[in-house]
Enzyme design. Structure first.
Site, PDB file in Angstrom:
ATOM      1  N   LYS A  85     -12.179 150.115  81.578  1.00 12.38           N
ATOM      2  CA  LYS A  85     -11.480 149.535  82.607  1.00 12.38           C
ATOM      3  C   LYS A  85     -11.868 149.952  83.970  1.00 12.38           C
ATOM      4  CE  LYS A  85      -7.785 147.537  80.085  1.00 12.38           C
ATOM      5  NZ  LYS A  85      -8.140 147.962  78.710  1.00 12.38           N
TER       6      LYS A  85
HETATM    7  C1  LIG Z   1      -8.333 147.037  77.725  1.00 10.99           C
HETATM    8  C2  LIG Z   1      -9.184 147.778  76.492  1.00 10.99           C
HETATM    9  C3  LIG Z   1      -9.672 146.921  75.530  1.00 10.99           C
HETATM   10  C4  LIG Z   1      -9.492 145.370  75.365  1.00 10.99           C
HETATM   11  O1  LIG Z   1     -10.139 144.745  76.480  1.00 10.99           O
HETATM   12  P1  LIG Z   1      -9.786 143.190  76.903  1.00 10.99           P
HETATM   13  O2  LIG Z   1     -10.743 142.996  78.146  1.00 10.99           O
HETATM   14  O3  LIG Z   1      -8.186 143.114  77.546  1.00 10.99           O
HETATM   15  O4  LIG Z   1     -10.063 142.142  75.930  1.00 10.99           O
HETATM   16  C5  LIG Z   1     -10.522 147.522  74.281  1.00 10.99           C
HETATM   17  N1  LIG Z   1     -10.477 148.638  74.303  1.00 10.99           N
HETATM   18  C6  LIG Z   1     -10.093 149.562  75.375  1.00 10.99           C
HETATM   19  C7  LIG Z   1     -10.429 150.846  75.306  1.00 10.99           C
HETATM   20  C8  LIG Z   1      -9.454 148.956  76.502  1.00 10.99           C
HETATM   21  O5  LIG Z   1      -8.810 149.932  77.367  1.00 10.99           O
END
Ligand SMILES: *Cc1c(COP(=O)(O)O)cnc(C)c1O
Length: 490
Positions: free
Chosen positions: A110
């Site tokens: 993120k």
């Molecule tokens: C948020 C997240 C995901 C999922 O990603 P999306 O874009 O919501 O599908 C997968 N792995 C980690 C470590 C995350 O923080």
């Protein structure tokens, strides 16, 4: 390039306006009116830096930002705060290429979007001649809140307020948030679960009197969650970058197709891969990996989205989601931009907890392949990968790897495959340590140390020394106190 709502109203916005507003007035998500073509010919991509590719990709979507504005955003976002010089390393292990998206400040993917979103927002405010301060309100189950805090900390003209469920996040995640520095950061634990925190935040957003009161003191609420188009577009860049790197390393030739596997929760990350493909990146299959909350696996295989099912708490918590908000954007594109159709599907989801897509959309889903991994399979994948290749995966990435193994078995396809590696193994040290055969310690920090001693893999700077860092945020609130907390924070 204008942005339209997935639910068909005539709400047409510039990128800057869509980034500030977050969600359309008709509750739909903003989508580009057309997907732009790749800003490079494939031959010229070799050797391009991450910043060069990010700039060009974002520029082709956000045409109302000037070159200088975007260059500024990209330069401040993707700098030395990333611990890998190349920003996003592509590492070969086993039969796949791991696109390591977790070298930013909070050690999860993120950071890729939340490092740039604050600057896209503050530049947008200037462009739109909004003189108010942006106040980001976020409810978090762990990763998003911390990444948003790091992204917005000490960014001029912004405040960030995060609510998390008290005792609902891991020890490491909680410490990451309570030690957050930055004069404009505010963190509160809520006596309740994630849904309570989320509902409380939504209530504040929908409180028009409160919005007016805040406007009177020069503040405007906004959201940093993954439905903001300003989070989606920066994510397209790293798939383009992955292709450039594969070319550069001689692993593929110009025009060869690749597959992409994404551990999926809210469907943002895999949608970014879909956008990259639609731009003209040679991608064959988009492989959607779920944990036991396999609502997307079932949807992609049947065309029926049904949330009426048991909800599991797994060791890949960022994928413990039953309603994947960003899927709405895919539905819009697959329907041929039919906002009325999408609105009726979303109404059905609200009323009946399910919907079924029409034949045309179902056909479009064949670009995707989907499967899932349970906790045992996830842990086994971590152990196997480490034993065979000495490569350490976190639990989310391991879900993706297990699903990729399923895909190869089912199809025999040997196309070069990129796996989105979404978190550092240290963020989920308890499960990862156990999976490679270490004794489980009760204390989360002890597992981090043990994992480091055994593997020698570097501990991300953001997780190091967390145990002894000064705790700056201690408030624990009742749900009813959230609004007052916002008022006091500002
Ligand atoms: C948020 C997240 C995901 C999922 O990603 P999306 O874009 O919501 O599908 C997968 N792995 C980690 C470590 C995350 O923080």
């Amino acid at each position: 390039m204008k942005y339209k709502s997935t639910r068909g109203s005539r709400d047409s916005k510039s990128a800057a306006q869509a980034v500030i507003q977050g969600i359309s007035q008709d509750k739909g998500l903003f989508v580009p009116e057309s997907i732009p073509s790749l800003p490079f010919v494939l031959e010229d991509m070799k050797g391009k830096t991450y910043r060069e590719i990010a700039f060009a990709v974002i520029q082709s979507f956000f045409t109302d930002y000037t070159e200088a504005e975007l260059q500024y955003c990209v330069n401040v976002a993707y700098d030395k705060k990333f611990e890998a010089a190349e920003i996003v390393p592509l590492v070969k292990a086993g039969d796949a290429y791991f696109l390591e998206l977790y070298h930013g400040k909070t050690a999860a993917f993120k950071d890729m979007a939340l490092s740039i979103l604050p600057y896209l927002m503050t530049e947008a405010m200037k462009k739109e001649k909004e003189d108010k301060k942006i106040v980001i309100l976020t409810a978090t189950s762990g990763d998003t809140g911390k990444a948003a805090l790091e992204g917005f900390a000490d960014v001029p003209n912004t405040e960030i307020i995060v609510f998390y469920p008290n005792e609902g996040v891991s020890q490491v995640q909680e410490r990451q948030m309570t030690t957050q520095e930055g004069e404009n950061t505010h963190v509160f634990a809520i006596r309740g679960n994630f849904d309570d925190a989320q509902t409380g935040v939504k209530k504040i957003f929908n409180d028009n009197d409160f919005a007016e009161e805040l406007a009177g003191s020069g503040c405007k609420l906004s959201s940093a969650n993954s439905i903001n188009i300003g989070r989606l577009v920066p994510q397209v860049a790293y798939y383009v970058y992955a292709y450039a790197k594969l070319l550069e390393k001689g692993e593929i030739r110009v025009g060869d197709t690749i597959n992409i596997v994404v551990p999926t929760g809210n469907f943002g990350n895999i949608l970014a891969a879909y956008y990259a493909k639609e731009m003209g990146l040679p991608v064959s299959k988009l492989i959607c990996a779920s944990n036991e909350n396999r609502v997307l696996t079932d949807f992609i295989n049947t065309g029926v989205y049904d949330v009426e099912r048991e909800f599991y708490l797994t060791n890949s918590p960022s994928m413990d989601i039953l309603i994947s908000s960003n899927l709405e954007r895919l539905l819009y594109h697959l329907s041929g931009d039919d906002g009325a159709e999408v609105r009726s599907l979303m109404e059905s989801l609200e009323k009946n907890k399910k919907y079924q897509v029409n034949e045309k959309m179902k056909k479009g889903l064949s670009e995707f392949w989907a499967s899932y991994a349970n906790v045992e399979e996830t842990n086994a994948a971590i152990g196997r990968m480490y034993a065979q290749n000495g490569y350490l995966m976190d639990t989310h990435t391991a879900v993706a790897y297990k699903v990729y193994e399923d895909y190869r078995k089912a199809t025999g396809d040997r196309t070069a495959t990129v796996i989105a590696s979404t978190a550092s193994a240290y963020k989920f040290a308890d499960s990862v340590a156990a999976s490679i055969g270490l004794p489980i310690e009760k204390d989360g920090f002890a597992n981090v140390r043990a994992l480091h001693e055994k593997t020698g893999v570097k501990i991300p700077a953001g997780l190091k020394g967390l145990e002894t860092k000064k705790i700056r945020h201690k408030d624990v609130l009742a749900i009813e106190e959230m609004k007052e907390a916002v008022r006091n924070a500002l």
